[in-house]
Scaffold this motif. Structure first.
Motif, PDB file in Angstrom:
ATOM      1  N   TRP A 176       7.452  -7.295  -4.634  1.00  0.00           N
ATOM      2  CA  TRP A 176       7.226  -6.013  -3.987  1.00  0.00           C
ATOM      3  C   TRP A 176       8.302  -4.984  -4.323  1.00  0.00           C
ATOM      4  N   LYS A 177       9.556  -5.399  -4.287  1.00  0.00           N
ATOM      5  CA  LYS A 177      10.660  -4.455  -4.508  1.00  0.00           C
ATOM      6  C   LYS A 177      10.648  -3.872  -5.914  1.00  0.00           C
ATOM      7  N   LEU A 178      10.137  -4.659  -6.883  1.00  0.00           N
ATOM      8  CA  LEU A 178      10.160  -4.211  -8.278  1.00  0.00           C
ATOM      9  C   LEU A 178       8.824  -3.625  -8.721  1.00  0.00           C
ATOM     10  N   ASN A 179       7.851  -3.639  -7.808  1.00  0.00           N
ATOM     11  CA  ASN A 179       6.542  -3.071  -8.133  1.00  0.00           C
ATOM     12  C   ASN A 179       5.985  -3.679  -9.426  1.00  0.00           C
ATOM     13  N   GLY A 180       6.108  -4.985  -9.559  1.00  0.00           N
ATOM     14  CA  GLY A 180       5.625  -5.674 -10.748  1.00  0.00           C
ATOM     15  C   GLY A 180       5.116  -7.052 -10.384  1.00  0.00           C
ATOM     16  N   ALA A 181       4.652  -7.787 -11.390  1.00  0.00           N
ATOM     17  CA  ALA A 181       4.094  -9.118 -11.157  1.00  0.00           C
ATOM     18  C   ALA A 181       4.429 -10.024 -12.326  1.00  0.00           C
ATOM     19  N   MET A 182       4.390 -11.326 -12.064  1.00  0.00           N
ATOM     20  CA  MET A 182       4.570 -12.296 -13.141  1.00  0.00           C
ATOM     21  C   MET A 182       3.461 -13.336 -13.061  1.00  0.00           C
ATOM     22  N   ILE A 183       3.133 -13.898 -14.222  1.00  0.00           N
ATOM     23  CA  ILE A 183       2.079 -14.901 -14.313  1.00  0.00           C
ATOM     24  C   ILE A 183       2.614 -16.251 -13.867  1.00  0.00           C
ATOM     25  N   ILE A 184       1.831 -16.940 -13.037  1.00  0.00           N
ATOM     26  CA  ILE A 184       2.157 -18.300 -12.611  1.00  0.00           C
ATOM     27  C   ILE A 184       1.254 -19.266 -13.369  1.00  0.00           C
ATOM     28  N   ASN A 185       1.839 -20.156 -14.142  1.00  0.00           N
ATOM     29  CA  ASN A 185       1.092 -21.154 -14.913  1.00  0.00           C
ATOM     30  C   ASN A 185       0.284 -20.468 -16.017  1.00  0.00           C
ATOM     31  N   ASP A 186       0.935 -20.194 -17.122  1.00  0.00           N
ATOM     32  CA  ASP A 186       0.353 -19.468 -18.248  1.00  0.00           C
ATOM     33  C   ASP A 186      -1.000 -20.051 -18.650  1.00  0.00           C
ATOM     34  N   GLU A 219       1.182 -14.276   1.286  1.00  0.00           N
ATOM     35  CA  GLU A 219       2.425 -13.530   1.093  1.00  0.00           C
ATOM     36  C   GLU A 219       3.608 -14.451   1.327  1.00  0.00           C
ATOM     37  N   VAL A 220       4.676 -14.234   0.566  1.00  0.00           N
ATOM     38  CA  VAL A 220       5.884 -15.036   0.746  1.00  0.00           C
ATOM     39  C   VAL A 220       7.072 -14.118   0.984  1.00  0.00           C
ATOM     40  N   ASP A 221       8.048 -14.679   1.664  1.00  0.00           N
ATOM     41  CA  ASP A 221       9.311 -13.996   1.948  1.00  0.00           C
ATOM     42  C   ASP A 221      10.382 -14.666   1.108  1.00  0.00           C
ATOM     43  N   ILE A 222      10.861 -13.979   0.079  1.00  0.00           N
ATOM     44  CA  ILE A 222      11.850 -14.555  -0.831  1.00  0.00           C
ATOM     45  C   ILE A 222      13.235 -14.466  -0.187  1.00  0.00           C
ATOM     46  N   ALA A 245      19.332  -7.919  -3.687  1.00  0.00           N
ATOM     47  CA  ALA A 245      18.855  -6.549  -3.473  1.00  0.00           C
ATOM     48  C   ALA A 245      17.592  -6.263  -4.281  1.00  0.00           C
ATOM     49  N   SER A 246      17.454  -6.907  -5.453  1.00  0.00           N
ATOM     50  CA  SER A 246      16.329  -6.607  -6.337  1.00  0.00           C
ATOM     51  C   SER A 246      15.076  -7.403  -6.003  1.00  0.00           C
ATOM     52  N   LEU A 247      15.253  -8.633  -5.489  1.00  0.00           N
ATOM     53  CA  LEU A 247      14.120  -9.535  -5.374  1.00  0.00           C
ATOM     54  C   LEU A 247      13.809 -10.001  -3.956  1.00  0.00           C
ATOM     55  N   SER A 248      14.807 -10.184  -3.142  1.00  0.00           N
ATOM     56  CA  SER A 248      14.610 -10.844  -1.845  1.00  0.00           C
ATOM     57  C   SER A 248      13.904  -9.938  -0.853  1.00  0.00           C
ATOM     58  N   GLY A 249      13.133 -10.607   0.050  1.00  0.00           N
ATOM     59  CA  GLY A 249      12.459  -9.871   1.116  1.00  0.00           C
ATOM     60  C   GLY A 249      11.007 -10.275   1.249  1.00  0.00           C
TER      61      GLY A 249
END
Length: 504
Positions: free
Chosen positions: A296-306, A441-444, A463-467
């Motif tokens: 959420w904080k980075l307004n991006g996404a990553m692929i899980i299990n290519d 939803e998860v809380d990192i 600061a960049s990822l957690s929350g």
């Protein structure tokens, strides 16, 4: 009043519960029923049953069967009945005639022949269900409650589909002390419906559809080499058979280990306790699952299990069952728990940190045991159909680059503690066998161990990822069970990435 019909052979009394117990049995178990049927209770049937020994005459028996069958379906898309509950009630005296003297518990397995008919054509589906070890009282009636998940069916043309049950067999075994052991069958009872019983379970209306796949619906698995896919005449497909001359390793992953934890699934409402049973013989299986994780904080996404090279989920399906009859105080509750494990490959992620700084990193996922729970709570308008996947996860960052320049974060840059991952599928995820879309939803947590040479990079990644607010989407394809003689889902079919046509 409970009556019995004795059948005597060589001084041995073999007695099965009579039709007089039908009303009592029908009130014992209730499920959601078919969405196409008005009745919310189980189907009560009268049948004539006998042992494999032809010298023993048929006797009367009573059963109750409860199953959810979709009211509608689409051509070339799976129609998934289930889960199924099938109850056979016998008196304590009946079982005493079939089991060794001194037996304190009994296990059983039921095999139902279900006719699937549409447009003048029909096919037979085999529903195999198991009852856990059931304690035997000193007297009275004993209910053997079988449950399990059953195959899906696909149809090549539109039209109403009739599901009906005909013949079934129930195999009785003495309960063994050691988990996983298999005792020889002590008696096999074969039953056929009495005259006048239609055995009708449900009607499903299959349409051509609108060309858009329903949410979370997996692709229909392709028939394995040597098997039979859907007939050219657009007929009915019930689990195509596997090739007889091949025995490949469809699931090259170790069976999952650990304890199941269904605490995040809807729990048993207040009232009578439920029957809880473990199935130590539940077979291992595997499936493909791919997904996306938003940061959420980075307004991006990553692929899980290519999807290009995915890791398989290892699953033990229906390892545990929890059931409470509808007529019991508190109402109906039925849950099937499956144990799974997923060792994910590292994910490559690229984000613009603070909106302008390009950062790339590899993310390692460290997952605990995965519990997948599917079931139904309540009946009628307030019925809840649920699907929940729960596990704990830690993240580790490595191979980090900032604007192309390596940043040494050390070998133990990770979340400070494991965090909960709870994914829900609702009615879109029918069971582990067919799969579907799960999301949550998860809380990192904050990060720790990041940095070398006295440099503390923990605040940067925290600061960049957690929350909170980080969405996770996982789409699971159908499950391959290598020990199933039909191997209809083998090899494991690919899973569509969430957001594509068949995984929306």
């Amino acid at each position: 009043m409970h009556t019995q019909t004795p059948v005597t052979r060589a001084g041995r009394s073999v007695k099965v519960a009579s039709v007089a117990g039908l009303a009592l049995l029908a009130g014992l178990l209730s499920g959601g029923g078919s969405a196409a049927d008005e009745s919310a209770g189980p189907l009560g049937l009268a049948a004539a049953c006998g042992t494999e020994d032809s010298d023993v005459a048929a006797v009367a028996a009573t059963v109750a069967l409860s199953v959810d069958v979709p009211a509608t379906g689409e051509v070339d898309r799976p129609v998934q009945p289930g889960p199924v509950s099938f109850t056979l009630m016998l008196s304590r005296a009946d079982l005493a005639a079939l089991l060794p003297e001194g037996a304190e518990a009994v296990v059983s397995r039921a095999a139902l022949k279900v006719k699937v008919a549409q447009n003048g054509e029909s096919a037979e589906a085999s529903w195999e269900l198991n009852a856990p070890s059931t304690p035997l009282p000193a007297d009275g009636d004993v209910a053997l409650v079988h449950s399990g998940e059953v195959p899906y069916v696909t149809f090549g043309s539109a039209g109403d589909v009739d599901f009906s049950v005909g013949e079934f067999t129930v195999e009785l075994r003495a309960a063994t002390a050691a988990p996983g052991q298999s005792a020889p069958a002590l008696a096999t009872v074969t039953c056929r419906l009495e005259q006048g019983e239609s055995g009708h379970l449900a009607t499903t209306q299959v349409t051509e559809g609108d060309g858009t796949d329903p949410p979370g619906t997996p692709e229909t698995p392709t028939a394995p080499a040597g098997g039979t896919a859907r007939a050219e005449d657009k007929g009915i497909t019930v689990q195509p058979p596997a090739a007889e001359d091949e025995d490949p390793d469809w699931c090259p992953v170790d069976p999952p280990v650990g304890e199941m934890d269904a605490s995040e699934a809807p729990q048993l409402p207040p009232g009578d306790p439920a029957r809880i049973a473990e199935n130590p013989k539940a077979p291992p299986s595997c499936a493909n699952a791919v997904g996306l994780a938003n940061v959420w904080k980075l307004n991006g996404a990553m692929i899980i299990n290519d999807p290009a090279d995915p890791a398989l989920i290892s699953v033990i399906t229906a390892k545990g069952t929890t059931i409470r009859p509808a007529q019991a105080p508190g109402g109906y509750y039925f849950r099937i728990d499956s144990l799974a494990s997923l060792k994910l490959p590292d994910a490559d992620s690229t984000f613009l940190t603070f909106g302008f700084q390009p950062v790339t990193a590899k993310v390692s996922f460290e997952n605990g045991p995965l519990t997948i729970s599917t079931g139904t709570s309540g009946s009628g308008p307030g019925k809840i159909v649920f699907a929940t996947a729960y596990f704990r996860q830690s993240l580790r960052l490595h191979d980090v680059k900032v604007n192309g320049t390596p940043l040494d974060v050390g070998s133990n840059c990770r979340t400070s503690k494991p965090f909960k991952v709870v994914l829900n599928g609702g009615e879109g995820y029918k069971n582990v066998g067919v799969g579907g879309l799960l999301q949550g939803e998860v809380d990192i947590p904050s990060f720790t161990g990041c940095g070398t040479g006295g440099e503390d990079l923990n605040p940067l990644f925290t600061a960049s990822l957690s929350g909170p607010g980080n969405r996770v989407y996982m789409n699971q394809a159908a499950t391959c069970v290598p020990s199933n003689p039909t191997r209809s889902y083998c090899p494991p079919p690919p899973a569509e990435m969430p957001g594509t046509k068949s995984a929306r």
